[in-house]
Scaffold this active site. Structure first.
Site, PDB file in Angstrom:
ATOM      1  N   ASN A   5      38.769  40.895  43.588  1.00 28.29           N
ATOM      2  CA  ASN A   5      39.753  40.211  42.746  1.00 28.29           C
ATOM      3  C   ASN A   5      39.002  39.181  41.909  1.00 28.29           C
ATOM      4  O   ASN A   5      38.614  38.141  42.418  1.00 28.29           O
ATOM      5  CB  ASN A   5      40.817  39.535  43.632  1.00 28.29           C
ATOM      6  CG  ASN A   5      41.776  38.678  42.820  1.00 28.29           C
ATOM      7  OD1 ASN A   5      41.850  38.798  41.602  1.00 28.29           O
ATOM      8  ND2 ASN A   5      42.519  37.812  43.510  1.00 28.29           N
ATOM      9  N   TRP A   6      38.819  39.530  40.644  1.00 31.04           N
ATOM     10  CA  TRP A   6      38.008  38.662  39.776  1.00 31.04           C
ATOM     11  C   TRP A   6      38.750  37.442  39.266  1.00 31.04           C
ATOM     12  O   TRP A   6      38.172  36.597  38.602  1.00 31.04           O
ATOM     13  CB  TRP A   6      37.468  39.477  38.587  1.00 31.04           C
ATOM     14  CG  TRP A   6      36.339  40.384  38.952  1.00 31.04           C
ATOM     15  CD1 TRP A   6      35.683  40.443  40.157  1.00 31.04           C
ATOM     16  CD2 TRP A   6      35.708  41.349  38.102  1.00 31.04           C
ATOM     17  NE1 TRP A   6      34.696  41.385  40.104  1.00 31.04           N
ATOM     18  CE2 TRP A   6      34.683  41.959  38.850  1.00 31.04           C
ATOM     19  CE3 TRP A   6      35.917  41.761  36.784  1.00 31.04           C
ATOM     20  CZ2 TRP A   6      33.867  42.957  38.336  1.00 31.04           C
ATOM     21  CZ3 TRP A   6      35.109  42.757  36.255  1.00 31.04           C
ATOM     22  CH2 TRP A   6      34.092  43.346  37.028  1.00 31.04           C
ATOM     23  N   LYS A   7      40.070  37.415  39.481  1.00 34.35           N
ATOM     24  CA  LYS A   7      40.883  36.296  38.989  1.00 34.35           C
ATOM     25  C   LYS A   7      40.618  36.082  37.492  1.00 34.35           C
ATOM     26  O   LYS A   7      40.409  37.060  36.774  1.00 34.35           O
ATOM     27  CB  LYS A   7      40.609  35.049  39.834  1.00 34.35           C
ATOM     28  CG  LYS A   7      40.735  35.357  41.337  1.00 34.35           C
ATOM     29  CD  LYS A   7      40.792  34.170  42.222  1.00 34.35           C
ATOM     30  CE  LYS A   7      40.930  34.633  43.660  1.00 34.35           C
ATOM     31  NZ  LYS A   7      41.189  33.551  44.582  1.00 34.35           N
ATOM     32  N   HIS A  85      50.215  37.634  44.591  1.00 32.33           N
ATOM     33  CA  HIS A  85      49.049  36.870  45.040  1.00 32.33           C
ATOM     34  C   HIS A  85      49.460  35.402  45.195  1.00 32.33           C
ATOM     35  O   HIS A  85      50.282  34.892  44.430  1.00 32.33           O
ATOM     36  CB  HIS A  85      47.907  37.009  44.026  1.00 32.33           C
ATOM     37  CG  HIS A  85      46.640  36.388  44.509  1.00 32.33           C
ATOM     38  ND1 HIS A  85      46.403  35.037  44.416  1.00 32.33           N
ATOM     39  CD2 HIS A  85      45.561  36.924  45.135  1.00 32.33           C
ATOM     40  CE1 HIS A  85      45.219  34.765  44.961  1.00 32.33           C
ATOM     41  NE2 HIS A  85      44.694  35.897  45.404  1.00 32.33           N
ATOM     42  N   GLU A  87      48.170  32.715  44.344  1.00 27.80           N
ATOM     43  CA  GLU A  87      48.045  31.876  43.139  1.00 27.80           C
ATOM     44  C   GLU A  87      49.224  32.135  42.195  1.00 27.80           C
ATOM     45  O   GLU A  87      49.682  31.218  41.506  1.00 27.80           O
ATOM     46  CB  GLU A  87      46.684  32.127  42.467  1.00 27.80           C
ATOM     47  CG  GLU A  87      45.569  31.447  43.253  1.00 27.80           C
ATOM     48  CD  GLU A  87      44.231  32.171  43.235  1.00 27.80           C
ATOM     49  OE1 GLU A  87      43.978  32.981  42.323  1.00 27.80           O
ATOM     50  OE2 GLU A  87      43.427  31.907  44.152  1.00 27.80           O
ATOM     51  N   GLU A 157      46.621  37.352  53.168  1.00 30.33           N
ATOM     52  CA  GLU A 157      45.685  36.325  52.719  1.00 30.33           C
ATOM     53  C   GLU A 157      46.255  34.945  53.062  1.00 30.33           C
ATOM     54  O   GLU A 157      47.095  34.413  52.311  1.00 30.33           O
ATOM     55  CB  GLU A 157      45.480  36.405  51.210  1.00 30.33           C
ATOM     56  CG  GLU A 157      44.917  37.713  50.735  1.00 30.33           C
ATOM     57  CD  GLU A 157      44.327  37.570  49.331  1.00 30.33           C
ATOM     58  OE1 GLU A 157      43.110  37.701  49.203  1.00 30.33           O
ATOM     59  OE2 GLU A 157      45.086  37.296  48.399  1.00 30.33           O
ATOM     60  N   GLY A 163      39.493  30.833  48.832  1.00 32.91           N
ATOM     61  CA  GLY A 163      38.598  29.989  48.048  1.00 32.91           C
ATOM     62  C   GLY A 163      38.157  28.720  48.759  1.00 32.91           C
ATOM     63  O   GLY A 163      37.581  27.824  48.147  1.00 32.91           O
ATOM     64  N   SER A 196      38.217  34.028  51.583  1.00 30.45           N
ATOM     65  CA  SER A 196      36.818  33.629  51.823  1.00 30.45           C
ATOM     66  C   SER A 196      36.004  34.692  52.566  1.00 30.45           C
ATOM     67  O   SER A 196      35.121  34.344  53.351  1.00 30.45           O
ATOM     68  CB  SER A 196      36.749  32.284  52.555  1.00 30.45           C
ATOM     69  OG  SER A 196      37.275  31.263  51.745  1.00 30.45           O
ATOM     70  N   GLY A 217      37.643  37.648  46.711  1.00 28.73           N
ATOM     71  CA  GLY A 217      37.701  36.896  45.455  1.00 28.73           C
ATOM     72  C   GLY A 217      36.315  36.443  45.029  1.00 28.73           C
ATOM     73  O   GLY A 217      35.534  37.206  44.451  1.00 28.73           O
ATOM     74  N   GLY A 218      35.983  35.202  45.348  1.00 30.19           N
ATOM     75  CA  GLY A 218      34.729  34.582  44.906  1.00 30.19           C
ATOM     76  C   GLY A 218      33.499  35.449  45.142  1.00 30.19           C
ATOM     77  O   GLY A 218      32.632  35.560  44.259  1.00 30.19           O
TER      78      GLY A 218
HETATM   79  P1  PGA Z   1      38.455  34.297  47.978  1.00 31.02           P
HETATM   80  O1  PGA Z   1      39.775  34.852  47.252  1.00 31.02           O
HETATM   81  O2  PGA Z   1      37.737  35.477  48.545  1.00 31.02           O
HETATM   82  O3  PGA Z   1      37.698  33.584  46.909  1.00 31.02           O
HETATM   83  O4  PGA Z   1      38.939  33.364  49.056  1.00 31.02           O
HETATM   84  C1  PGA Z   1      40.517  35.911  47.793  1.00 31.02           C
HETATM   85  C2  PGA Z   1      41.730  36.160  46.948  1.00 31.02           C
HETATM   86  O5  PGA Z   1      42.329  35.208  46.435  1.00 31.02           O
HETATM   87  O6  PGA Z   1      42.140  37.323  46.756  1.00 31.02           O
END
Ligand code: PGA
Length: 234
Positions: A5-7, A85, A87, A157, A163, A196, A217-218
């Site tokens: 997930n590149w956001k 998600h 966010e 999640e 994050g 994470s 994500g990250g």
């Molecule tokens: P993260 O993000 O791996 O940076 O914690 C995961 C996500 O939000 O899908």
């Protein structure tokens, strides 16, 4: 299955350069999915990774300034879409009802929904994690037949783990995955863990019986780091 997930990261050119670097580093491209920003989709169309979006609108078309429809995503090569998600829920006010409408729209248009859910730190500390997950599942999946339900992927999640560098322990994640599995009542929905995830946590997580992959994500932004996760998991 590993979904990156590149956001809100990477332009089209950066996405294309990423694929060139990632491809020779991974032992397989099968099972590697990327949820890219809308403006990078064109650079990833045609593979080798399965292509997805991070959000979509629940309506077919019309006066929804700034929004993107399922039909537009399909034309851009998208086959799956992250929905709900954390966010989107917490920064952009998406309710369970909106998430439900998006899930239905995605299914009706032939886009595979990846329904994301999870509790906040306050909810965890208040001991209501299962209650929150149950509500998100019930409301988010309202009105779906079993055949429709079985087209979904669900990503657990915990919001406090996203994050933050704090991963849920494999046991803790497994317990919630088991709860989700029992609640949906079918083994056909792949359950992913997110929050994470990195190369040192992935293996233990996917060794758990009800964790079938990860939403990353990250750690999906750098080809070297992402390839290590993929090679350990797939
Ligand atoms: P993260 O993000 O791996 O940076 O914690 C995961 C996500 O939000 O899908």
């Amino acid at each position: 299955m590993i979904i990156g997930n590149w956001k809100m990261c990477k332009t089209g050119d950066e996405a294309a350069a990423f694929v060139e670097k990632l491809r020779p580093l991974v032992k397989t491209t099968e099972g590697v999915w990327i949820a890219a920003p809308f403006t990078a989709l064109h650079a990833l169309k045609g593979g080798p990774f399965k292509l997805g979006a991070q959000n979509m609108n629940e309506h077919d078309e019309g006066a929804f300034t700034g929004e993107v429809s399922a039909k537009m995503l399909l034309a851009s090569g998208v086959t799956f879409c992250l929905l709900g998600h954390s966010e989107r829920r917490h920064l952009f006010g998406e309710t369970d009802q909106v998430v439900n409408a998006k899930v239905k729209q995605a299914l009706s248009q032939g886009i595979q929904p990846v329904l994301c859910l999870g509790e906040t730190l306050n909810e965890k500390e208040a001991g209501i994690t299962e209650e929150v997950i149950l509500r998100q599942l019930k409301e988010g999946l309202k009105g779906l037949s079993m055949a429709e339900l079985e087209k979904l992927i669900i990503a657990y999640e915990p919001v406090w783990a996203i994050g933050s560098g704090l991963t849920a322990s494999p046991e803790m994640a497994q317990a919630i995955h088991q709860f989700i599995r029992k609640t949906v009542g079918t083994r056909k929905i792949p359950l992913l863990y997110g929050g994470s995830v990195n190369a040192s946590t992935i293996q233990q997580l996917i060794n758990e019986p009800d964790i079938e992959g990860a939403l990353v994500g990250g750690a999906s932004l750098d080809p070297q780091t992402f390839s290590e996760i993929i090679n350990l998991a797939l």
